[in-house]
Design a protein around this motif. Structure first.
Motif, PDB file in Angstrom:
ATOM      1  N   ILE A 148     -29.254  42.950  10.090  1.00 55.67           N
ATOM      2  CA  ILE A 148     -29.569  41.545   9.848  1.00 55.67           C
ATOM      3  C   ILE A 148     -29.476  40.730  11.135  1.00 55.67           C
ATOM      4  CG2 ILE A 148     -27.268  40.658   9.305  1.00 55.67           C
ATOM      5  CD1 ILE A 148     -30.485  39.971   7.318  1.00 55.67           C
ATOM      6  N   CYS A 149     -28.783  41.285  12.136  1.00 54.41           N
ATOM      7  CA  CYS A 149     -28.577  40.561  13.397  1.00 54.41           C
ATOM      8  C   CYS A 149     -29.535  40.996  14.500  1.00 54.41           C
ATOM      9  CB  CYS A 149     -27.142  40.764  13.877  1.00 54.41           C
ATOM     10  SG  CYS A 149     -25.873  40.173  12.742  1.00 54.41           S
ATOM     11  N   LEU A 150     -30.390  41.955  14.239  1.00 50.40           N
ATOM     12  CA  LEU A 150     -31.213  42.527  15.307  1.00 50.40           C
ATOM     13  C   LEU A 150     -32.071  41.486  16.015  1.00 50.40           C
ATOM     14  CD1 LEU A 150     -32.464  45.997  14.013  1.00 50.40           C
ATOM     15  CD2 LEU A 150     -30.882  45.529  15.895  1.00 50.40           C
TER      16      LEU A 150
ATOM     17  N   VAL B 147     -17.575  39.491  13.580  1.00 48.24           N
ATOM     18  CA  VAL B 147     -16.171  39.169  13.331  1.00 48.24           C
ATOM     19  C   VAL B 147     -15.899  39.198  11.833  1.00 48.24           C
ATOM     20  CG1 VAL B 147     -14.408  37.371  13.508  1.00 48.24           C
ATOM     21  CG2 VAL B 147     -15.945  37.815  15.438  1.00 48.24           C
ATOM     22  N   PHE B 148     -16.788  38.578  11.068  1.00 51.56           N
ATOM     23  CA  PHE B 148     -16.672  38.588   9.606  1.00 51.56           C
ATOM     24  C   PHE B 148     -16.657  40.020   9.071  1.00 51.56           C
ATOM     25  CE2 PHE B 148     -19.694  39.440   6.126  1.00 51.56           C
ATOM     26  CZ  PHE B 148     -18.930  39.049   5.037  1.00 51.56           C
ATOM     27  N   ALA B 149     -17.487  40.889   9.641  1.00 51.50           N
ATOM     28  CA  ALA B 149     -17.573  42.260   9.153  1.00 51.50           C
ATOM     29  C   ALA B 149     -16.357  43.095   9.535  1.00 51.50           C
ATOM     30  CB  ALA B 149     -18.852  42.912   9.683  1.00 51.50           C
TER      31      ALA B 149
ATOM     32  N   LEU C 172     -26.281  34.664   6.050  1.00 49.67           N
ATOM     33  CA  LEU C 172     -25.809  33.278   6.043  1.00 49.67           C
ATOM     34  C   LEU C 172     -24.977  32.965   7.282  1.00 49.67           C
ATOM     35  CD1 LEU C 172     -24.800  32.891   2.285  1.00 49.67           C
ATOM     36  CD2 LEU C 172     -26.724  31.785   3.452  1.00 49.67           C
ATOM     37  N   ILE C 173     -24.086  33.875   7.638  1.00 47.96           N
ATOM     38  CA  ILE C 173     -23.223  33.637   8.803  1.00 47.96           C
ATOM     39  C   ILE C 173     -24.036  33.652  10.087  1.00 47.96           C
ATOM     40  CG2 ILE C 173     -21.316  34.577  10.160  1.00 47.96           C
ATOM     41  CD1 ILE C 173     -20.105  35.550   7.514  1.00 47.96           C
TER      42      ILE C 173
ATOM     43  N   GLN D 224     -27.125  32.858  10.452  1.00 48.34           N
ATOM     44  CA  GLN D 224     -27.956  31.654  10.495  1.00 48.34           C
ATOM     45  C   GLN D 224     -27.139  30.404  10.828  1.00 48.34           C
ATOM     46  OE1 GLN D 224     -30.043  30.885   6.848  1.00 48.34           O
ATOM     47  NE2 GLN D 224     -31.394  29.363   7.756  1.00 48.34           N
ATOM     48  N   THR D 225     -25.914  30.334  10.329  1.00 43.68           N
ATOM     49  CA  THR D 225     -25.130  29.114  10.507  1.00 43.68           C
ATOM     50  C   THR D 225     -24.218  29.149  11.732  1.00 43.68           C
ATOM     51  OG1 THR D 225     -23.439  30.001   9.000  1.00 43.68           O
ATOM     52  CG2 THR D 225     -25.150  28.583   8.053  1.00 43.68           C
ATOM     53  N   LEU D 226     -23.629  30.310  12.031  1.00 46.76           N
ATOM     54  CA  LEU D 226     -22.647  30.399  13.116  1.00 46.76           C
ATOM     55  C   LEU D 226     -23.101  31.276  14.279  1.00 46.76           C
ATOM     56  CD1 LEU D 226     -19.386  30.806  10.982  1.00 46.76           C
ATOM     57  CD2 LEU D 226     -20.275  28.712  12.029  1.00 46.76           C
ATOM     58  N   GLY D 227     -24.072  32.139  14.041  1.00 50.44           N
ATOM     59  CA  GLY D 227     -24.522  33.037  15.104  1.00 50.44           C
ATOM     60  C   GLY D 227     -24.144  34.475  14.819  1.00 50.44           C
TER      61      GLY D 227
END
Length: 202
Positions: free
Chosen positions: A32-34, A170-172, A158-159, A161-164
């Motif tokens: 999702i971050c690619l 970090v969340f993962a 969501l993260i 899109q909103t935080l980068g």
């Protein structure tokens, strides 16, 4: 089986299922971050493909066999706990990476760490439940894979899109450290069952 033993059995299965969910979350969060990673580091499609696929999977496959072999003789709870600390820490570090080379090396490390979880969990569940209940227990365990995938794409999106994208890693990574601590401090490796034809005196 006593009521207390049944509770401990269910608790360990729930914990292993949660670990599998985090395993899949940390594995797939990169997908999702690619786009954001590629934009920041000016990566080609080939480099993004390497990061998302081979950098992880080759290490996962190569190290999966020897780690599964270790589970035959060593404490499986400890193998899963140490593996989870390793891959969760490396997932957190991906959020701090400053180059493509660092991203690749960290993804390789995540692949090595995650290779110690699934097969070892299957072995624990096989000893935790008798044969007539084992299929249901493993089916419950495998729901963790879909939960982790859902978390990776929904919350990860969501993260990001909103935080980068860095905060997404970090969340993962954080939940795995918490679960590893719970596993190592509150559970023990189930007693190993004898295979048919084997003596109980081992």
């Amino acid at each position: 089986m006593t009521a207390e033993s049944a509770r401990q059995q269910r608790r360990l299965l729930f914990l292993l299922t949660s670990i599998l969910a985090v395993n899949q979350l940390d594995r797939h969060i990169v997908n999702i971050c690619l786009a954001a990673i590629g934009a920041e580091f000016s990566l080609s499609d080939t480099e993004l493909g390497l990061l998302a696929g081979p950098a992880f999977m080759v290490a996962y496959v190569i190290f999966g066999f020897p780690i599964a072999r270790l589970a035959v003789s060593f404490d499986r709870r400890n193998i899963i706990g140490v593996s989870m600390i390793a891959w969760s820490t490396l997932t957190l570090m991906i959020g701090m990476a400053q180059s493509f080379a660092q991203l690749v090396l960290l993804r390789i490390g995540v692949g090595i760490g995650e290779s110690g979880a699934v097969a070892t969990s299957h072995a624990m569940i096989s000893d935790l439940y008798p044969p007539e209940r084992r299929a249901s227990a493993i089916s419950t365990f495998m729901t963790g894979a879909n939960i982790g995938l859902l978390l990776a794409f929904v919350l990860g999106g969501l993260i990001t899109q909103t935080l980068g994208w860095r905060y997404a890693f970090v969340f993962a990574g954080l939940p795995g450290l918490v679960l590893a601590a719970i596993l190592l401090t509150t559970t023990k490796d189930p007693e190993r069952r004898s295979l048919p034809g084997e003596s109980d005196d081992r």
